[in-house]
Design a protein around this motif. Structure first.
Motif, PDB file in Angstrom:
ATOM      1  N   LYS A  23     -73.048  58.350 -92.992  1.00 55.52           N
ATOM      2  CA  LYS A  23     -71.952  59.319 -92.934  1.00 55.52           C
ATOM      3  C   LYS A  23     -71.707  59.708 -91.478  1.00 55.52           C
ATOM      4  O   LYS A  23     -72.580  60.291 -90.831  1.00 55.52           O
ATOM      5  CB  LYS A  23     -72.304  60.573 -93.738  1.00 55.52           C
ATOM      6  CG  LYS A  23     -71.228  61.654 -93.681  1.00 55.52           C
ATOM      7  CD  LYS A  23     -71.662  62.900 -94.426  1.00 55.52           C
ATOM      8  CE  LYS A  23     -70.582  63.987 -94.328  1.00 55.52           C
ATOM      9  NZ  LYS A  23     -71.002  65.225 -95.031  1.00 55.52           N
ATOM     10  N   PRO A  24     -70.537  59.398 -90.945  1.00 59.10           N
ATOM     11  CA  PRO A  24     -70.260  59.777 -89.555  1.00 59.10           C
ATOM     12  C   PRO A  24     -70.179  61.295 -89.407  1.00 59.10           C
ATOM     13  O   PRO A  24     -69.515  61.968 -90.193  1.00 59.10           O
ATOM     14  CB  PRO A  24     -68.917  59.103 -89.264  1.00 59.10           C
ATOM     15  CG  PRO A  24     -68.297  58.860 -90.598  1.00 59.10           C
ATOM     16  CD  PRO A  24     -69.416  58.653 -91.560  1.00 59.10           C
ATOM     17  N   LEU A  25     -70.877  61.811 -88.410  1.00 57.97           N
ATOM     18  CA  LEU A  25     -70.863  63.248 -88.150  1.00 57.97           C
ATOM     19  C   LEU A  25     -69.995  63.601 -86.957  1.00 57.97           C
ATOM     20  O   LEU A  25     -69.255  64.585 -86.998  1.00 57.97           O
ATOM     21  CB  LEU A  25     -72.290  63.754 -87.899  1.00 57.97           C
ATOM     22  CG  LEU A  25     -73.309  63.535 -89.023  1.00 57.97           C
ATOM     23  CD1 LEU A  25     -74.666  64.072 -88.606  1.00 57.97           C
ATOM     24  CD2 LEU A  25     -72.835  64.195 -90.311  1.00 57.97           C
ATOM     25  N   SER A  26     -70.114  62.813 -85.885  1.00 58.54           N
ATOM     26  CA  SER A  26     -69.362  63.118 -84.664  1.00 58.54           C
ATOM     27  C   SER A  26     -69.099  61.844 -83.872  1.00 58.54           C
ATOM     28  O   SER A  26     -69.904  60.901 -83.892  1.00 58.54           O
ATOM     29  CB  SER A  26     -70.128  64.096 -83.773  1.00 58.54           C
ATOM     30  OG  SER A  26     -70.345  65.320 -84.430  1.00 58.54           O
ATOM     31  N   GLU A  56     -64.546  65.674 -78.379  1.00 59.09           N
ATOM     32  CA  GLU A  56     -64.204  64.666 -79.372  1.00 59.09           C
ATOM     33  C   GLU A  56     -63.634  63.421 -78.694  1.00 59.09           C
ATOM     34  O   GLU A  56     -62.797  63.515 -77.791  1.00 59.09           O
ATOM     35  CB  GLU A  56     -63.192  65.234 -80.364  1.00 59.09           C
ATOM     36  CG  GLU A  56     -62.857  64.294 -81.509  1.00 59.09           C
ATOM     37  CD  GLU A  56     -61.916  64.923 -82.515  1.00 59.09           C
ATOM     38  OE1 GLU A  56     -61.444  64.191 -83.409  1.00 59.09           O
ATOM     39  OE2 GLU A  56     -61.642  66.135 -82.407  1.00 59.09           O
ATOM     40  N   ALA A  57     -64.110  62.271 -79.130  1.00 56.47           N
ATOM     41  CA  ALA A  57     -63.611  61.006 -78.568  1.00 56.47           C
ATOM     42  C   ALA A  57     -62.148  60.808 -78.913  1.00 56.47           C
ATOM     43  O   ALA A  57     -61.666  61.263 -79.962  1.00 56.47           O
ATOM     44  CB  ALA A  57     -64.431  59.844 -79.096  1.00 56.47           C
ATOM     45  N   LYS A  58     -61.454  60.101 -78.037  1.00 57.80           N
ATOM     46  CA  LYS A  58     -60.037  59.798 -78.223  1.00 57.80           C
ATOM     47  C   LYS A  58     -59.836  58.282 -78.132  1.00 57.80           C
ATOM     48  O   LYS A  58     -60.709  57.558 -77.643  1.00 57.80           O
ATOM     49  CB  LYS A  58     -59.206  60.496 -77.139  1.00 57.80           C
ATOM     50  CG  LYS A  58     -59.360  62.011 -77.107  1.00 57.80           C
ATOM     51  CD  LYS A  58     -58.578  62.596 -75.943  1.00 57.80           C
ATOM     52  CE  LYS A  58     -58.753  64.109 -75.874  1.00 57.80           C
ATOM     53  NZ  LYS A  58     -58.027  64.688 -74.708  1.00 57.80           N
ATOM     54  N   PRO A  59     -58.693  57.792 -78.583  1.00 61.08           N
ATOM     55  CA  PRO A  59     -58.426  56.354 -78.431  1.00 61.08           C
ATOM     56  C   PRO A  59     -58.460  55.895 -76.982  1.00 61.08           C
ATOM     57  O   PRO A  59     -58.649  54.711 -76.710  1.00 61.08           O
ATOM     58  CB  PRO A  59     -57.019  56.204 -79.031  1.00 61.08           C
ATOM     59  CG  PRO A  59     -56.891  57.332 -79.994  1.00 61.08           C
ATOM     60  CD  PRO A  59     -57.645  58.479 -79.367  1.00 61.08           C
ATOM     61  N   THR A  60     -58.308  56.831 -76.046  1.00 56.67           N
ATOM     62  CA  THR A  60     -58.324  56.484 -74.618  1.00 56.67           C
ATOM     63  C   THR A  60     -59.726  56.567 -74.004  1.00 56.67           C
ATOM     64  O   THR A  60     -59.894  56.300 -72.811  1.00 56.67           O
ATOM     65  CB  THR A  60     -57.387  57.423 -73.839  1.00 56.67           C
ATOM     66  OG1 THR A  60     -57.754  58.786 -74.106  1.00 56.67           O
ATOM     67  CG2 THR A  60     -55.936  57.196 -74.247  1.00 56.67           C
ATOM     68  N   ILE A  82     -67.891  55.666 -76.187  1.00 58.46           N
ATOM     69  CA  ILE A  82     -67.920  56.618 -77.299  1.00 58.46           C
ATOM     70  C   ILE A  82     -69.322  56.648 -77.887  1.00 58.46           C
ATOM     71  O   ILE A  82     -69.910  55.597 -78.170  1.00 58.46           O
ATOM     72  CB  ILE A  82     -66.889  56.225 -78.384  1.00 58.46           C
ATOM     73  CG1 ILE A  82     -65.472  56.314 -77.797  1.00 58.46           C
ATOM     74  CG2 ILE A  82     -67.026  57.123 -79.618  1.00 58.46           C
ATOM     75  CD1 ILE A  82     -64.390  55.750 -78.698  1.00 58.46           C
ATOM     76  N   THR A  83     -69.865  57.844 -78.036  1.00 60.00           N
ATOM     77  CA  THR A  83     -71.176  58.033 -78.643  1.00 60.00           C
ATOM     78  C   THR A  83     -70.991  58.539 -80.071  1.00 60.00           C
ATOM     79  O   THR A  83     -70.271  59.515 -80.293  1.00 60.00           O
ATOM     80  CB  THR A  83     -72.025  59.022 -77.832  1.00 60.00           C
ATOM     81  OG1 THR A  83     -72.201  58.524 -76.504  1.00 60.00           O
ATOM     82  CG2 THR A  83     -73.390  59.208 -78.484  1.00 60.00           C
TER      83      THR A  83
END
Length: 258
Positions: free
Chosen positions: A229-232, A241-245, A249-250
């Motif tokens: 289950k993805p948490l973050s 929060e990660a973005k498409p740019t 990404i962690t």
């Protein structure tokens, strides 16, 4: 005299100079970030395995931060040998052994699995990543975490020129690195030519490292098919929060099997 080139498995001959090539990486800072993630998402993390550990530099730094029961593993036996030498020198030696993303039977009941520095990008097909997620789930204890990072196409586009045509020498081993990125296939290739000048007859080894850069949404879709289950999804070394740019990404995900 230079003997003909020999193509080698990745992280075989390169293992001898890996720490020199990576000497600009701040593993202490990286370990502190992982330590923060662990305590934010798990009440009392104790048993922790670093996957694809390389020469175990991150595990070494994590050992300084908490009362963790650590171990480390890597698919490359050459990297494991060097990592083992580092960890055996500690007051309380840490196990370092051979294991790959595709087979984690030797790793069980862990509170957390960690994989950093784009290691997941070496899985070139989505089904390989999904298989890894299933293996990770079987290796985790109840509410265990998988923490991993991956690099995106944006990272390759920005970094490829800085990584291309780099040469150097360390302890009589000369190396020359080239880097290229295929934006249509999202494939990043790093090639290393390595010459050991300490030998009577110079021998040249060639290692070709290929990684696939993944988009954020692509990894999310794969995770959603897994027992995790993805948490973050975090941007680089932050809690934003990660973005498409994002370039790196962690991801923090929790096992749902139990």
């Amino acid at each position: 005299m230079i003997r003909g080139n020999q193509k080698q498995p990745i992280y075989s001959k390169l293992a001898e100079i890996y720490d020199h090539i990576m000497n600009d990486v701040d593993y202490a800072y990286w370990a502190e970030y992982i330590d923060d993630l662990l305590h934010q998402h798990h009440p009392e993390p104790t048993s922790i395995t670093e996957l694809s550990c390389g020469t175990a530099s991150l595990t070494l730094e994590l050992s300084k931060l908490g009362d963790y029961n650590l171990q480390a593993c890597d698919a490359s036996l050459d990297m494991v040998r060097i990592g083992s030498n580092k960890l055996n020198g500690l007051a309380y030696p840490i196990s370092c052994f051979q294991a790959s993303f595709s087979d984690l039977r030797s790793v069980r009941d862990q509170d957390a699995l960690i994989s950093v520095f784009d290691s997941v990008n070496y899985l070139l097909q989505p089904q390989e990543i999904l298989h890894f997620f299933h293996e990770a789930a079987k290796s985790l204890a109840k509410n265990g975490l998988l923490i991993f990072d991956f690099s995106t196409p944006k990272n390759s586009i920005e970094a490829v020129h800085h990584l291309n045509e780099i040469e150097g020498e360390y302890r009589n081993i000369y190396y020359y690195r080239t880097s290229k990125f295929d934006s249509k296939l999202n494939l990043h290739t790093n090639s290393f030519e390595i010459i050991d000048r300490s030998l009577n007859v110079n021998q040249t080894w060639i290692e070709e490292h290929q990684q696939r850069a993944y988009e954020l949404e692509h990894v999310k879709k794969i995770l959603n098919k897994s027992p995790l289950k993805p948490l973050s999804f975090y941007d680089s070394f932050s809690f934003n929060e990660a973005k498409p740019t994002s370039t790196r990404i962690t991801v923090v995900a929790r096992c749902q099997n139990q």
